[in-house]
Design a protein around this motif. Structure first.
Motif, PDB file in Angstrom:
ATOM      1  N   TYR A 148      85.773  19.052  34.046  1.00  0.00           N
ATOM      2  CA  TYR A 148      84.761  20.008  33.604  1.00  0.00           C
ATOM      3  C   TYR A 148      85.967  21.104  32.797  1.00  0.00           C
ATOM      4  O   TYR A 148      86.867  21.079  33.641  1.00  0.00           O
ATOM      5  N   SER A 154      81.477  20.409  37.904  1.00  0.00           N
ATOM      6  CA  SER A 154      80.367  19.940  37.803  1.00  0.00           C
ATOM      7  C   SER A 154      79.672  21.033  36.706  1.00  0.00           C
ATOM      8  O   SER A 154      79.884  21.475  36.164  1.00  0.00           O
ATOM      9  N   PRO A 155      78.654  20.273  35.369  1.00  0.00           N
ATOM     10  CA  PRO A 155      78.778  20.584  34.301  1.00  0.00           C
ATOM     11  C   PRO A 155      78.078  21.454  34.512  1.00  0.00           C
ATOM     12  O   PRO A 155      76.597  21.874  35.218  1.00  0.00           O
ATOM     13  N   ARG A 156      77.715  22.569  32.790  1.00  0.00           N
ATOM     14  CA  ARG A 156      76.512  23.517  32.753  1.00  0.00           C
ATOM     15  C   ARG A 156      75.135  22.440  32.325  1.00  0.00           C
ATOM     16  O   ARG A 156      74.449  24.227  33.096  1.00  0.00           O
ATOM     17  N   ASP A 157      75.366  21.099  31.537  1.00  0.00           N
ATOM     18  CA  ASP A 157      74.063  21.113  31.546  1.00  0.00           C
ATOM     19  C   ASP A 157      74.154  19.889  31.380  1.00  0.00           C
ATOM     20  O   ASP A 157      75.138  18.756  31.351  1.00  0.00           O
ATOM     21  N   GLU A 158      72.975  18.871  31.491  1.00  0.00           N
ATOM     22  CA  GLU A 158      73.149  17.111  30.887  1.00  0.00           C
ATOM     23  C   GLU A 158      73.824  17.249  29.745  1.00  0.00           C
ATOM     24  O   GLU A 158      74.284  15.618  29.838  1.00  0.00           O
ATOM     25  N   GLY A 159      73.625  17.950  28.541  1.00  0.00           N
ATOM     26  CA  GLY A 159      74.332  17.886  27.140  1.00  0.00           C
ATOM     27  C   GLY A 159      75.688  17.496  27.928  1.00  0.00           C
ATOM     28  O   GLY A 159      76.505  16.423  26.931  1.00  0.00           O
ATOM     29  N   GLU A 160      76.751  18.626  28.073  1.00  0.00           N
ATOM     30  CA  GLU A 160      78.012  18.518  28.934  1.00  0.00           C
ATOM     31  C   GLU A 160      78.290  17.153  28.991  1.00  0.00           C
ATOM     32  O   GLU A 160      79.313  16.421  29.441  1.00  0.00           O
ATOM     33  N   ARG A 161      77.452  16.826  30.469  1.00  0.00           N
ATOM     34  CA  ARG A 161      78.111  15.956  31.270  1.00  0.00           C
ATOM     35  C   ARG A 161      77.489  14.512  30.722  1.00  0.00           C
ATOM     36  O   ARG A 161      78.663  13.789  30.557  1.00  0.00           O
TER      37      ARG A 161
END
Length: 321
Positions: A148, A154-161
C-alpha cells in the motif's frame, strides 16, 4: 532430463536494501540454495527473484560441473528479474514486457496511473541436446501479497484492501495474457510437433482464472476423461503438470499456514507425452515422501529479509528425451 522452476527469494549480493546483511548471511543463503539444486540436478531451471545477476553466477559456481546462466533485462522496482540456470548453453528467444496489441493499459493505483507492461520481463530460451530441442519461457507474475502507499503492508480499511487487490489482479491477468501470447509464438501453431515449456511463479493456484488463461483451448486436462483423446485443441493447448504431483507434495509455498501451489510447469502436447514424473522438492530429493518443508510467509515480505534458502519449493517435471 529434468526441468523445473524455483523462486529463489531475494537473491542479492550483500549491500542492498533487500538482500542479506553481510557475507556470512549471503554464503548461508547460497549454500542452502545450492544444496537443493544439487538434489534436483536439473537440465534447465527457470528462476525468479534474481536481484543481482552476479549472485546467480555465484550460485552456479557452487554447483558441480559446468553451468550457464541467462537473465532478463527487465526488472521490477526492487531490481528482481527472471532467468535460467542451465546445463546446456541457452539461446535467448525473447525478453519482453509490453502487453500485446489490443490489450489496453490497466489501472495500478488509486491515483489512476496505468501500466502497459509486465512488472518483470517474460524471458524465453532454447536449449538443444543431441536428443531434443526445448523452447522454455519463464515468468514471475504479479504477486497476491499486497503493498500500500507509503510502504505499508496493511490497509487503512477494507475498501483499500479490496481496491489494491483488484489492481494486483488486473496486472496479473494482463501479464498472464502477455505470457500466453509469447507461448503462442513458441508453439507456432502446433504443439504436437514442438517441445515447449512455460514455467514460473504464477502467484496463483491451478484453478485460478489467471492460471487457466495460459492453458489455451479447454478440455483434455490431465486427470479428465478427455485427456487420452486427441483433438484440434492439442495444437495450441498447454498442460499443467500439477495433477502428476503427489497430493501430499502439491505445495510450493505456505501462506499464513495454508499450503498452496503457485509455481507451475506447463507443457506442450509433444513434451507432455514424454513425461515420466512430476513433483516438488522443498528440502529433499525428487521422489521424497511428505510435504516440502517450507516456512510460512505472512503479509510483510520484509520479515524474511536475509533468510537462508527460499520460501518457495521448486516444481519439477522429468521426461524422456
Amino acid at each position: 532430463m529434468l526441468l523445473g522452476t524455483w523462486n529463489l527469494e531475494n537473491l542479492y549480493r550483500p549491500g542492498t536494501p533487500f538482500g542479506p546483511k553481510d557475507k556470512a548471511a549471503y554464503e548461508a543463503k547460497l549454500s542452502a540454495l545450492a544444496a537443493t539444486v544439487r538434489a534436483l540436478d536439473p537440465s534447465l531451471l527457470g528462476v525468479q527473484e534474481v536481484g543481482d545477476p552476479a549472485a546467480l553466477e555465484d550460485l552456479a559456481g557452487l554447483l558441480d560441473g559446468a553451468w550457464h546462466t541467462a537473465v532478463s533485462r527487465h526488472a521490477d522496482d526492487r531490481g528482481i528479474r527472471v532467468g535460467f540456470l542451465s546445463r546446456l548453453e541457452p539461446q535467448v528467444l525473447a525478453d519482453e514486457e509490453a502487453f500485446p496489441a489490443k490489450l489496453l493499459p490497466v489501472q495500478k493505483d488509486d491515483a489512476g496511473a496505468r501500466v502497459a507492461a509486465a512488472g518483470r520481463g517474460l524471458f524465453a530460451v532454447r536449449i538443444v541436446s543431441r536428443a531434443i530441442a526445448v523452447d522454455a519461457a519463464v515468468c514471475h507474475l504479479k504477486s497476491k501479497l499486497l503493498s500500500y502507499p507509503g510502504g505499508r503492508f496493511s490497509p487503512r480499511d477494507e475498501g483499500e484492501r479490496a481496491r489494491v487487490g483488484a489492481y494486483a489482479l488486473y496486472r496479473r491477468t494482463a501479464e498472464a495474457t502477455t505470457l500466453r501470447a509469447l507461448a503462442d509464438r513458441l508453439l507456432a501453431g502446433d504443439g504436437r510437433t514442438r517441445d515447449v515449456v512455460v514455467l514460473g511463479d504464477l502467484n496463483d493456484e491451478v484453478a485460478a482464472a489467471t492460471t487457466q488463461l495460459l492453458l489455451g483451448p479447454p478440455g483434455s486436462e490431465l486427470g479428465t476423461p478427455g485427456h487420452a483423446t486427441p483433438d484440434r485443441g492439442d495444437a495450441a493447448r498447454l498442460w499443467n503438470v500439477a495433477p502428476l504431483i503427489p497430493p501430499e507434495r502439491r505445495c510450493s509455498r505456505v501462506n499464513s499456514g495454508r499450503r498452496e501451489l503457485i509455481d507451475h510447469v506447463l507443457l506442450s502436447h509433444r513434451l507432455l507425452r514424454r513425461v515420466t514424473a512430476g513433483g516438488t522438492a522443498g528440502t529433499g530429493l525428487p521422489g521424497a515422501s511428505g510435504a516440502p518443508e517450507l516456512p510460512s510467509v505472512g503479509a510483510d515480505p520484509g520479515d524474511r529479509k536475509g533468510a537462508a534458502g527460499s520460501d518457495h519449493a521448486p516444481v519439477w517435471v522429468r521426461f524422456q528425451p
